[in-house]
Design a protein around this motif. Structure first.
Motif, mmCIF file in Angstrom:
data_model
loop_
_atom_site.group_PDB
_atom_site.id
_atom_site.type_symbol
_atom_site.label_atom_id
_atom_site.label_comp_id
_atom_site.label_asym_id
_atom_site.label_seq_id
_atom_site.Cartn_x
_atom_site.Cartn_y
_atom_site.Cartn_z
ATOM 1 N N LYS A 264 0.827 -1.134 -0.202
ATOM 2 C CA LYS A 264 -0.378 -0.008 -0.122
ATOM 3 C C LYS A 264 1.003 1.414 0.374
ATOM 4 O O LYS A 264 0.298 2.017 -0.657
ATOM 5 N N LEU A 265 2.382 0.767 0.922
ATOM 6 C CA LEU A 265 2.380 2.083 0.951
ATOM 7 C C LEU A 265 3.452 2.163 -0.155
ATOM 8 O O LEU A 265 3.589 3.754 -0.596
ATOM 9 N N ILE A 266 3.965 1.474 -1.609
ATOM 10 C CA ILE A 266 4.031 1.586 -2.223
ATOM 11 C C ILE A 266 3.385 2.290 -3.283
ATOM 12 O O ILE A 266 3.660 2.749 -4.421
ATOM 13 N N ASP A 267 1.852 1.791 -3.503
ATOM 14 C CA ASP A 267 1.008 2.769 -4.347
ATOM 15 C C ASP A 267 1.152 4.221 -4.142
ATOM 16 O O ASP A 267 1.469 4.531 -4.998
ATOM 17 N N GLU A 268 1.086 4.359 -2.831
ATOM 18 C CA GLU A 268 1.359 5.568 -2.231
ATOM 19 C C GLU A 268 2.331 6.598 -3.015
ATOM 20 O O GLU A 268 2.341 7.933 -3.332
ATOM 21 N N ARG A 269 3.664 5.802 -2.826
ATOM 22 C CA ARG A 269 5.118 6.595 -3.761
ATOM 23 C C ARG A 269 4.846 7.038 -4.664
ATOM 24 O O ARG A 269 5.492 7.821 -4.938
ATOM 25 N N SER A 472 9.030 6.128 2.313
ATOM 26 C CA SER A 472 8.866 4.955 1.529
ATOM 27 C C SER A 472 10.011 4.939 1.794
ATOM 28 O O SER A 472 10.776 3.097 1.524
ATOM 29 N N PHE A 473 10.692 5.023 2.929
ATOM 30 C CA PHE A 473 11.316 3.970 3.270
ATOM 31 C C PHE A 473 11.595 2.364 4.152
ATOM 32 O O PHE A 473 11.737 1.662 3.861
ATOM 33 N N SER A 474 9.811 2.695 5.322
ATOM 34 C CA SER A 474 9.345 1.759 5.463
ATOM 35 C C SER A 474 8.877 0.734 4.460
ATOM 36 O O SER A 474 8.279 -0.758 4.773
ATOM 37 N N ALA A 475 8.915 1.645 2.791
ATOM 38 C CA ALA A 475 8.564 0.171 2.584
ATOM 39 C C ALA A 475 9.715 -0.316 1.293
ATOM 40 O O ALA A 475 8.967 -0.693 0.301
ATOM 41 N N GLY A 476 10.685 -0.779 1.283
ATOM 42 C CA GLY A 476 11.269 -1.149 0.867
ATOM 43 C C GLY A 476 12.491 -0.850 0.295
ATOM 44 O O GLY A 476 13.872 -1.361 -0.076
ATOM 45 N N ALA A 477 12.603 0.671 0.463
ATOM 46 C CA ALA A 477 13.859 1.381 -0.118
ATOM 47 C C ALA A 477 15.714 1.081 0.669
ATOM 48 O O ALA A 477 15.362 0.583 2.250
ATOM 49 N N ARG A 478 16.291 1.303 0.075
ATOM 50 C CA ARG A 478 17.380 1.284 0.995
ATOM 51 C C ARG A 478 18.012 2.272 2.188
ATOM 52 O O ARG A 478 17.811 3.436 1.276
ATOM 53 N N PRO A 479 18.521 1.986 3.367
ATOM 54 C CA PRO A 479 18.513 2.695 4.248
ATOM 55 C C PRO A 479 20.130 2.893 4.037
ATOM 56 O O PRO A 479 20.917 2.236 3.706
ATOM 57 N N LEU A 480 20.366 4.429 4.786
ATOM 58 C CA LEU A 480 21.670 4.806 4.616
ATOM 59 C C LEU A 480 22.048 4.573 5.757
ATOM 60 O O LEU A 480 22.433 5.511 7.279
ATOM 61 N N ARG A 481 22.335 2.909 6.344
ATOM 62 C CA ARG A 481 23.139 2.378 7.635
ATOM 63 C C ARG A 481 24.333 2.143 7.347
ATOM 64 O O ARG A 481 24.678 1.671 6.150
ATOM 65 N N ASN A 482 24.782 1.412 8.570
ATOM 66 C CA ASN A 482 26.335 1.374 8.216
ATOM 67 C C ASN A 482 27.470 2.044 7.557
ATOM 68 O O ASN A 482 27.826 1.227 6.528
ATOM 69 N N VAL A 483 27.148 3.433 7.693
ATOM 70 C CA VAL A 483 28.552 4.025 6.402
ATOM 71 C C VAL A 483 28.831 5.119 7.653
ATOM 72 O O VAL A 483 27.888 5.791 8.354
#
Length: 552
Positions: A264-269, A472-483
């Motif tokens: 659903k979030l992807i559709d909204e995105r 859209s982070f919670s919708a599968g986008a790549r997070p900027l972690r471990n940088v």
């Protein structure tokens, strides 16, 4: 209670027990090897150090008493006492009496008369050829009372002369032969046969091996304790893995639920991106219009700058005219001086003319009274001719002075008119220049205003993209972690940024696009940066997340 006893006395695994005994055997063997190496050092220290020093001390003491006694017993012919004296060292070293009657060290013709009777190694290795290599004392008649040789230190192998000399006749020599120590293997085998016998080097061997075995046993106990702790940790880790697997199953169920929400979030995105694309196209159109206006104003600025250059050229021409005006003023001054000189000359001519006219009237009066009329007429005619000539010259000078004065006045008037015209044109040019400066400044301000509008529009687009991507982070986008901070600096350098300086734990990067971007990046060892910090860095760098990930 039984559970507690099981924890205190865990069941021993046979494989673990066999491995433990194997490690004990290996450590014991290694300890024995190290102990043997250390005993080799003890062997050298004992036989080549302690025994050597003891024999040296014995030789030093015997050199003060033995030559006198042996000389006395030899002179008395008491062979039994002499042999008993030679055998009194119990075989630790050898004593040999020869018949050499020479004071020189080498005595090739000497023969052995008496020696210590012990079956030691030194008795087998001794020979007349090697006797001169051993220390000796001379036997004299009468018996010597002073020691001629001595040792300065217990470990010295060669004696040194004392400087004292006995005056008796030489009747022989007594040699001091050091005992030959057993080999390390022989000495070690004797110790192995009787390891607990307290004698010489055997005590050192027993203590050394016992210490190394004790150290090996301590090392084995420590290793076993460490391995046991690791086995316990592994068991706990296995239990934790099983617990984690159960938790993973629960998390998978939760993820399945969240995946449905993600769709659903992807559709909204997607809808948000479509709206953003439409807005971006509108902003692109505004940007193109603003760029066209900027280009138009830049062309007008070029035209204004060209006109300003023409104004500068006109000002230079005006400066030349001012120089010409100064030259004309100088010429006018010179013309005035010449006009004054001409007026003075005209005044003088008029005065001369008045004098001549007065003389002419006087001549006419005299003519009336003089009888010779012909002479008077002639003189009168001459005067009249001179007067006419003088009048004609005076009129010529007046005409010339008048014409010259009129010409100078006309030229001066023309110069003044040209000067006034140039001054008016100069004032007009200065006003035009001031207008051009005002228009130029106004155009620059307007260009900066348009650029700020463009920058604000781009920032608005970037912020809108950030909002959509963050949502859209919670919708599968790549997070900027471990940088980490260093990773971020290397990524930004690949995107054109350069390191300017470092303030404390922050590295300052710079890049010139439409303006200079100054970007601080925190460096805290190898720790990863927070998501909020990374989003701020990406936004201030005016790049997209895709560019950041591609160059990471």
């Amino acid at each position: 209670m039984k559970h507690i006893m099981k924890q205190k006395l865990p069941r021993i695994n046979p494989t673990t027990l066999i491995r433990s005994l194997g490690r004990l055997t290996a450590i014991a063997t290694f300890s024995l090897g190290l102990g043997t190496l250390k005993n080799w050092q003890n062997y050298n220290n004992y036989w080549n150090g302690t025994i050597f020093a003891v024999q040296t001390v014995d030789f030093n003491m015997l050199s003060h008493t033995l030559p006198g006694k042996l000389s006395y017993t030899l002179l008395q012919g008491n062979i039994e006492e002499l042999q008993q004296t030679l055998d009194s060292n119990y075989g630790f070293f050898g004593l040999i009496v020869t018949d050499c009657r020479m004071a020189a060290k080498d005595c090739p013709s000497e023969q052995i008369l008496y020696q210590s009777k012990f079956s030691q190694k030194w008795t087998k290795e001794i020979s007349l050829a090697t006797l001169s290599n051993h220390p000796y004392n001379l036997l004299e008649s009468p018996p010597p009372l002073q020691a001629e040789w001595q040792y300065s230190k217990p470990r010295d192998s060669k004696p040194i002369p004392t400087g004292r000399v006995n005056s008796g006749e030489i009747i022989g020599r007594v040699y001091y032969v050091r005992g030959v120590p057993p080999t390390f293997i022989e000495d070690y085998n004797n110790w192995i046969k009787e390891p607990f016998k307290v004698r010489g080097s055997a005590t050192l061997y027993t203590l050394t091996v016992a210490l190394f075995l004790l150290g090996g046993l301590s090392a084995w106990i420590i290793i076993e304790l460490v391995l046991s702790a690791k086995r316990n940790e592994q068991n706990l880790a296995q239990q934790e893995r099983e617990q984690l697997q159960r938790e993973i199953q629960q998390i998978k169920l939760q993820l399945e639920k969240k995946n449905q929400q993600t769709i659903k979030l992807i559709d909204e995105r997607e809808r948000g991106l479509a709206e953003l694309e439409s807005y971006r196209q509108g902003q692109e159109q505004n940007k193109r219009e603003l760029e066209n206006q900027i280009a138009s104003y830049e062309s007008e600025l070029d035209l204004k700058e060209q006109q300003q250059q023409e104004t500068a050229q006109t000002l230079e021409d005006l400066q030349l005219l001012r120089q010409k005006l100064q030259e004309t003023s100088q010429r006018e001054s010179q013309a005035k001086q010449r006009s004054q000189a001409l007026n003075q000359k005209i005044t003088d001519l008029k005065r001369d003319r008045d004098l001549i006219q007065q003389e002419s009237r006087q001549l006419e009066q005299q003519l009336e009274t003089i009888p010779n009329i012909n002479e008077l007429n002639a003189a009168l005619e001459g005067s009249r001719t001179e007067l006419e000539r003088f009048k004609a010259g005076s009129r010529d000078w007046e005409v010339y002075a008048l014409e010259e004065t009129q010409r100078l006045e006309k030229e001066n008037a023309d110069l003044y008119r040209q000067l006034n015209s140039d001054l008016e044109e100069n004032e007009k040019l200065e006003e035009d220049n001031a207008d051009l400066d005002r228009e130029l400044n106004s155009a620059k301000e307007y260009i900066r205003y348009l650029q700020n509008i463009m920058y604000d529009n781009n920032s608005l687009i970037s912020d809108t993209q950030e909002i959509v991507i963050d949502s859209s982070f919670s919708a599968g986008a790549r997070p900027l972690r471990n940088v980490s901070g260093r990773d971020a600096v290397r990524c930004l350098e690949r995107l054109g940024f350069t390191e300017d300086r470092q303030n404390g734990s922050h590295v300052i990067l710079k890049k010139m696009i439409r303006r200079t971007i100054s970007l601080p990046v925190p460096i805290h060892g190898g720790r990863a940066l927070k998501d909020g910090t990374l989003r701020t860095i990406v936004r201030q760098a005016e790049i997209t997340r895709e560019d950041f990930f591609d160059n990471l």
